[in-house]
Design a protein around this motif. Structure first.
Motif, PDB file in Angstrom:
ATOM      1  N   CYS A 160      35.771  31.842  53.969  1.00 54.66           N
ATOM      2  CA  CYS A 160      36.498  32.850  53.200  1.00 54.66           C
ATOM      3  C   CYS A 160      37.757  32.216  52.608  1.00 54.66           C
ATOM      4  O   CYS A 160      38.199  31.154  53.054  1.00 54.66           O
ATOM      5  N   VAL A 161      38.307  32.870  51.602  1.00 56.06           N
ATOM      6  CA  VAL A 161      39.494  32.339  50.934  1.00 56.06           C
ATOM      7  C   VAL A 161      40.474  33.468  50.640  1.00 56.06           C
ATOM      8  O   VAL A 161      40.072  34.589  50.318  1.00 56.06           O
ATOM      9  N   LEU A 162      41.746  33.163  50.788  1.00 56.32           N
ATOM     10  CA  LEU A 162      42.813  34.098  50.444  1.00 56.32           C
ATOM     11  C   LEU A 162      43.716  33.437  49.417  1.00 56.32           C
ATOM     12  O   LEU A 162      44.286  32.381  49.676  1.00 56.32           O
ATOM     13  N   GLU A 163      43.830  34.060  48.243  1.00 64.76           N
ATOM     14  CA  GLU A 163      44.713  33.542  47.205  1.00 64.76           C
ATOM     15  C   GLU A 163      46.155  33.963  47.496  1.00 64.76           C
ATOM     16  O   GLU A 163      46.407  34.902  48.251  1.00 64.76           O
ATOM     17  N   LYS A 164      47.093  33.244  46.905  1.00 64.68           N
ATOM     18  CA  LYS A 164      48.507  33.503  47.163  1.00 64.68           C
ATOM     19  C   LYS A 164      48.918  34.930  46.767  1.00 64.68           C
ATOM     20  O   LYS A 164      49.823  35.516  47.365  1.00 64.68           O
ATOM     21  N   ASN A 165      48.209  35.514  45.790  1.00 68.82           N
ATOM     22  CA  ASN A 165      48.541  36.876  45.347  1.00 68.82           C
ATOM     23  C   ASN A 165      47.955  37.960  46.252  1.00 68.82           C
ATOM     24  O   ASN A 165      48.103  39.145  45.997  1.00 68.82           O
ATOM     25  N   GLY A 166      47.232  37.516  47.326  1.00 71.87           N
ATOM     26  CA  GLY A 166      46.681  38.485  48.263  1.00 71.87           C
ATOM     27  C   GLY A 166      45.218  38.793  48.068  1.00 71.87           C
ATOM     28  O   GLY A 166      44.630  39.553  48.847  1.00 71.87           O
ATOM     29  N   THR A 167      44.594  38.202  47.052  1.00 73.83           N
ATOM     30  CA  THR A 167      43.165  38.437  46.811  1.00 73.83           C
ATOM     31  C   THR A 167      42.334  37.714  47.868  1.00 73.83           C
ATOM     32  O   THR A 167      42.452  36.501  48.039  1.00 73.83           O
ATOM     33  N   PHE A 168      41.496  38.477  48.556  1.00 77.45           N
ATOM     34  CA  PHE A 168      40.689  37.934  49.648  1.00 77.45           C
ATOM     35  C   PHE A 168      39.218  37.974  49.256  1.00 77.45           C
ATOM     36  O   PHE A 168      38.742  38.931  48.660  1.00 77.45           O
ATOM     37  N   LYS A 169      38.494  36.898  49.627  1.00 82.39           N
ATOM     38  CA  LYS A 169      37.072  36.841  49.294  1.00 82.39           C
ATOM     39  C   LYS A 169      36.292  36.168  50.425  1.00 82.39           C
ATOM     40  O   LYS A 169      36.648  35.089  50.881  1.00 82.39           O
ATOM     41  N   LYS A 170      35.229  36.827  50.858  1.00 83.60           N
ATOM     42  CA  LYS A 170      34.328  36.237  51.835  1.00 83.60           C
ATOM     43  C   LYS A 170      33.299  35.408  51.077  1.00 83.60           C
ATOM     44  O   LYS A 170      32.734  35.855  50.082  1.00 83.60           O
ATOM     45  N   LEU A 171      33.038  34.196  51.545  1.00 83.06           N
ATOM     46  CA  LEU A 171      32.151  33.283  50.815  1.00 83.06           C
ATOM     47  C   LEU A 171      30.737  33.252  51.412  1.00 83.06           C
ATOM     48  O   LEU A 171      30.531  33.656  52.532  1.00 83.06           O
ATOM     49  N   ARG A 224      47.364  39.496  63.231  1.00 81.33           N
ATOM     50  CA  ARG A 224      46.099  40.089  63.671  1.00 81.33           C
ATOM     51  C   ARG A 224      45.816  41.428  62.987  1.00 81.33           C
ATOM     52  O   ARG A 224      44.710  41.948  63.052  1.00 81.33           O
ATOM     53  N   ASN A 225      46.830  41.987  62.370  1.00 82.05           N
ATOM     54  CA  ASN A 225      46.660  43.244  61.634  1.00 82.05           C
ATOM     55  C   ASN A 225      47.643  43.260  60.459  1.00 82.05           C
ATOM     56  O   ASN A 225      48.449  42.348  60.303  1.00 82.05           O
ATOM     57  N   GLU A 226      47.555  44.303  59.649  1.00 82.01           N
ATOM     58  CA  GLU A 226      48.355  44.356  58.421  1.00 82.01           C
ATOM     59  C   GLU A 226      49.851  44.327  58.695  1.00 82.01           C
ATOM     60  O   GLU A 226      50.623  43.708  57.966  1.00 82.01           O
ATOM     61  N   GLU A 227      50.260  44.978  59.791  1.00 87.64           N
ATOM     62  CA  GLU A 227      51.692  45.017  60.127  1.00 87.64           C
ATOM     63  C   GLU A 227      52.214  43.632  60.522  1.00 87.64           C
ATOM     64  O   GLU A 227      53.369  43.296  60.266  1.00 87.64           O
ATOM     65  N   GLN A 228      51.359  42.820  61.159  1.00 86.22           N
ATOM     66  CA  GLN A 228      51.769  41.490  61.622  1.00 86.22           C
ATOM     67  C   GLN A 228      51.536  40.401  60.572  1.00 86.22           C
ATOM     68  O   GLN A 228      51.900  39.249  60.786  1.00 86.22           O
ATOM     69  N   SER A 229      50.948  40.744  59.465  1.00 92.13           N
ATOM     70  CA  SER A 229      50.538  39.769  58.456  1.00 92.13           C
ATOM     71  C   SER A 229      51.705  38.910  57.986  1.00 92.13           C
ATOM     72  O   SER A 229      52.756  39.405  57.580  1.00 92.13           O
ATOM     73  N   ALA A 230      51.524  37.576  58.049  1.00 89.90           N
ATOM     74  CA  ALA A 230      52.592  36.638  57.672  1.00 89.90           C
ATOM     75  C   ALA A 230      52.856  36.667  56.171  1.00 89.90           C
ATOM     76  O   ALA A 230      53.999  36.593  55.732  1.00 89.90           O
ATOM     77  N   THR A 231      51.790  36.742  55.388  1.00 85.19           N
ATOM     78  CA  THR A 231      51.891  36.912  53.941  1.00 85.19           C
ATOM     79  C   THR A 231      50.918  38.021  53.554  1.00 85.19           C
ATOM     80  O   THR A 231      50.172  38.518  54.401  1.00 85.19           O
TER      81      THR A 231
END
Length: 220
Positions: free
Chosen positions: A209-220, A80-87
């Motif tokens: 939205c999409v999240l790439e494996k390298n961490g790049t996030f994009k809202k579509l 739910r936040n950056e600290e809890q982020s699974a990847t």
């Protein structure tokens, strides 16, 4: 005197609650799957039913994994936040998991997914509240309900039709607006439309939205 026993109410139907173990298992499976695929996509759907869902799962089976229907649990899995982020940055997907949404983990390109979603549009029965894009009026007389069994007549009256039986045939005594363009459908109208095999809605899927494996996030 004979001993009287109190009558006990027996619950014949029980709704199974999701156990903490099942939720934990889902979270674990989601976190493990996140690391296996190239991208994660949150998608929105409308009028999705069981058979089309199975069809989509089959189409994406070889290189994708679909999670649907447990948004809050999936949010925990993603973080739910950056600290809890699974990847890296997976927590950025969580706010989009609201309402009729799902999570697709895939090795397909974003373009492939978008093309699939753009073309996968099939007719479905409308649900209550759906805004009709057309007007359908049932004409009075004997021909309108000719294909229906006479045993359905009481049920049709219950749904709002002014009907009667004449010689074991259902007669509609006055015209009935089955759907009106620009207005939401009622529960009764939807039931009648289903009985008459009229599909006014469409199954639609759209990536949000999409999240790439390298961490790049994009809202579509």
């Amino acid at each position: 005197m004979p001993i009287t026993k109190r009558k006990k109410t027996q619950v014949l139907t029980k709704t199974k609650k999701k156990t903490p173990e099942k939720k934990e298992l889902l979270v674990k499976k989601l976190k493990q799957s996140l690391k296996k695929y190239q991208r994660a996509i949150i998608f929105q759907y409308k009028n999705l039913t069981t058979n089309p869902l199975k069809e989509i799962q089959q189409a994406w089976k070889s290189d994708s994994k679909l999670f649907i229907g447990k948004n809050k649990v999936m949010q925990v899995g993603l973080g739910r936040n950056e600290e809890q982020s699974a990847t890296k940055n997976s927590y950025l997907l969580s706010p989009f998991l609201k309402g009729e949404t799902g999570l697709l983990l895939t090795n397909k390109t974003l373009q492939e997914i978008q093309e699939y979603c753009d073309t996968y549009k099939i007719p479905e029965f409308a649900r209550a509240g759906h805004i009709s894009d057309q007007t359908i009026v049932l004409k009075e007389g004997i021909d309108t309900l000719k294909g229906f069994s006479h045993s359905l007549e009481p049920y049709l009256r219950k749904l709002g039709l002014n009907t009667q039986l004449i010689n074991q045939q259902i007669v509609l005594n006055e015209k009935f607006i089955l759907a009106q363009e620009g207005k939401p459908l009622t529960v009764e109208q939807c039931k009648l439309l289903r009985l008459m095999n009229q599909k006014l809605a469409y199954l639609e899927i759209a990536p949000l939205c999409v999240l790439e494996k390298n961490g790049t996030f994009k809202k579509l």
